[in-house]
Design a protein around this motif. Structure first.
Motif, PDB file in Angstrom:
ATOM      1  N   UNK A  69     -20.376  14.428 -39.004  1.00 56.37           N
ATOM      2  CA  UNK A  69     -20.267  15.103 -37.714  1.00 56.37           C
ATOM      3  C   UNK A  69     -20.760  14.201 -36.586  1.00 56.37           C
ATOM      4  N   UNK A  70     -21.901  13.547 -36.813  1.00 51.47           N
ATOM      5  CA  UNK A  70     -22.442  12.645 -35.782  1.00 51.47           C
ATOM      6  C   UNK A  70     -21.488  11.482 -35.523  1.00 51.47           C
ATOM      7  N   UNK A  71     -20.930  10.924 -36.571  1.00 49.32           N
ATOM      8  CA  UNK A  71     -19.997   9.805 -36.404  1.00 49.32           C
ATOM      9  C   UNK A  71     -18.750  10.250 -35.658  1.00 49.32           C
ATOM     10  N   UNK A  72     -18.243  11.426 -35.966  1.00 49.95           N
ATOM     11  CA  UNK A  72     -17.052  11.901 -35.285  1.00 49.95           C
ATOM     12  C   UNK A  72     -17.333  12.153 -33.806  1.00 49.95           C
ATOM     13  N   UNK A  73     -18.495  12.686 -33.497  1.00 52.23           N
ATOM     14  CA  UNK A  73     -18.830  12.944 -32.091  1.00 52.23           C
ATOM     15  C   UNK A  73     -18.995  11.646 -31.297  1.00 52.23           C
ATOM     16  N   UNK A  74     -19.581  10.634 -31.922  1.00 48.13           N
ATOM     17  CA  UNK A  74     -19.883   9.395 -31.203  1.00 48.13           C
ATOM     18  C   UNK A  74     -18.724   8.400 -31.230  1.00 48.13           C
ATOM     19  N   UNK A  76     -15.289   8.866 -32.379  1.00 48.85           N
ATOM     20  CA  UNK A  76     -13.922   9.320 -32.629  1.00 48.85           C
ATOM     21  C   UNK A  76     -12.882   8.545 -31.835  1.00 48.85           C
ATOM     22  N   UNK A  77     -13.248   7.974 -30.724  1.00 50.57           N
ATOM     23  CA  UNK A  77     -12.284   7.245 -29.908  1.00 50.57           C
ATOM     24  C   UNK A  77     -11.910   5.888 -30.491  1.00 50.57           C
ATOM     25  N   UNK A  85     -16.970   3.282 -41.491  1.00 52.13           N
ATOM     26  CA  UNK A  85     -18.332   3.374 -40.967  1.00 52.13           C
ATOM     27  C   UNK A  85     -19.100   4.507 -41.639  1.00 52.13           C
ATOM     28  N   UNK A  86     -18.485   5.680 -41.764  1.00 50.60           N
ATOM     29  CA  UNK A  86     -19.200   6.801 -42.389  1.00 50.60           C
ATOM     30  C   UNK A  86     -19.346   6.595 -43.897  1.00 50.60           C
ATOM     31  N   UNK A  87     -18.405   5.898 -44.509  1.00 49.52           N
ATOM     32  CA  UNK A  87     -18.546   5.614 -45.940  1.00 49.52           C
ATOM     33  C   UNK A  87     -19.758   4.718 -46.176  1.00 49.52           C
ATOM     34  N   UNK A 145     -14.884  13.829 -40.917  1.00 51.46           N
ATOM     35  CA  UNK A 145     -14.080  12.959 -40.055  1.00 51.46           C
ATOM     36  C   UNK A 145     -12.598  13.275 -40.199  1.00 51.46           C
ATOM     37  N   UNK A 146     -12.143  13.444 -41.431  1.00 52.14           N
ATOM     38  CA  UNK A 146     -10.728  13.725 -41.647  1.00 52.14           C
ATOM     39  C   UNK A 146     -10.333  15.096 -41.105  1.00 52.14           C
ATOM     40  N   UNK A 147     -11.192  16.079 -41.255  1.00 55.13           N
ATOM     41  CA  UNK A 147     -10.900  17.391 -40.681  1.00 55.13           C
ATOM     42  C   UNK A 147     -10.905  17.329 -39.155  1.00 55.13           C
ATOM     43  N   UNK A 148     -11.839  16.577 -38.596  1.00 53.51           N
ATOM     44  CA  UNK A 148     -11.865  16.429 -37.141  1.00 53.51           C
ATOM     45  C   UNK A 148     -10.624  15.728 -36.622  1.00 53.51           C
ATOM     46  N   UNK A 149     -10.164  14.722 -37.351  1.00 51.21           N
ATOM     47  CA  UNK A 149      -8.979  13.978 -36.923  1.00 51.21           C
ATOM     48  C   UNK A 149      -7.713  14.809 -37.059  1.00 51.21           C
ATOM     49  N   UNK A 150      -7.631  15.612 -38.098  1.00 53.04           N
ATOM     50  CA  UNK A 150      -6.398  16.360 -38.320  1.00 53.04           C
ATOM     51  C   UNK A 150      -6.350  17.687 -37.579  1.00 53.04           C
TER      52      UNK A 150
END
Length: 172
Positions: A69-74, A76-77, A85-87, A145-150
């Motif tokens: 969640x933190x990685x997606x918020x920071x 995602x762009x 990175x998250x892996x 991350x994948x749920x956020x992207x999709x």
């Protein structure tokens, strides 16, 4: 680049903290040394072998969700590089959790068992026995991350110039 390094350091700190939590919640099974030099444990002690890995996985799932969640918020762009990175961040957190738990635990089991006197209770070492439990951490992080992207809003899609006006209730 600096944000990515800081993110990795934060994930490692979270992993070390998770190691302390893991050490605190796991009730290690004990072996009781008999008069003949053998050691035995109870049926409940045998089930506690699995409990250590289950706690590691549960803690890892929660921490992995947080890292993702933190990685997606920071990040995602930046696009697809957020996945590696998250892996890396969540795998490093998992390994640090394992290491901290091992260091806080009682240490290697065989030498402590060999030195134990008759009737002594010797707890096993705190370690991950099911190595696949380490993969729970990156799985949970990548899942976010994948749920956020999709399912999230696509920033590359054009936004409508005009929106329909909202209906406002007439006064009165």
């Amino acid at each position: 680049m600096l944000r990515a390094v800081l993110f990795l350091l934060a994930a490692c700190g979270l992993g070390a903290l998770a190691g302390v939590v893991w050490w605190a919640v796991v009730d290690l099974p004990v072996f009781v040394v008999g008069a003949n030099g053998g050691a035995s444990t109870s049926q409940q002690g045998l089930t506690q072998y699995v409990a250590g890995d289950a706690w590691f996985s549960l803690i890892g799932f929660v921490v992995g969700l947080g890292i993702g969640f933190a990685a997606w918020r920071v990040f995602r762009r930046i696009g697809w590089p957020v996945v590696p990175l998250v892996i890396v961040a969540s795998a490093a957190a998992a390994l640090l959790c394992w290491w901290v738990g091992w260091e806080l635990g009682p240490g290697p089991f065989p030498p402590r068992l060999a030195d134990a006197q008759d009737g002594a209770s010797v707890p096993i070492e705190l370690t991950v026995r099911a190595r696949v439990a380490v993969l729970v951490w990156p799985f949970a992080a990548v899942m976010v991350v994948l749920l956020g992207a999709s399912l999230g809003r696509d920033d590359e899609e054009p936004r409508p110039l005009f929106r329909k006006p909202r209906r406002v209730a007439p006064p009165g």
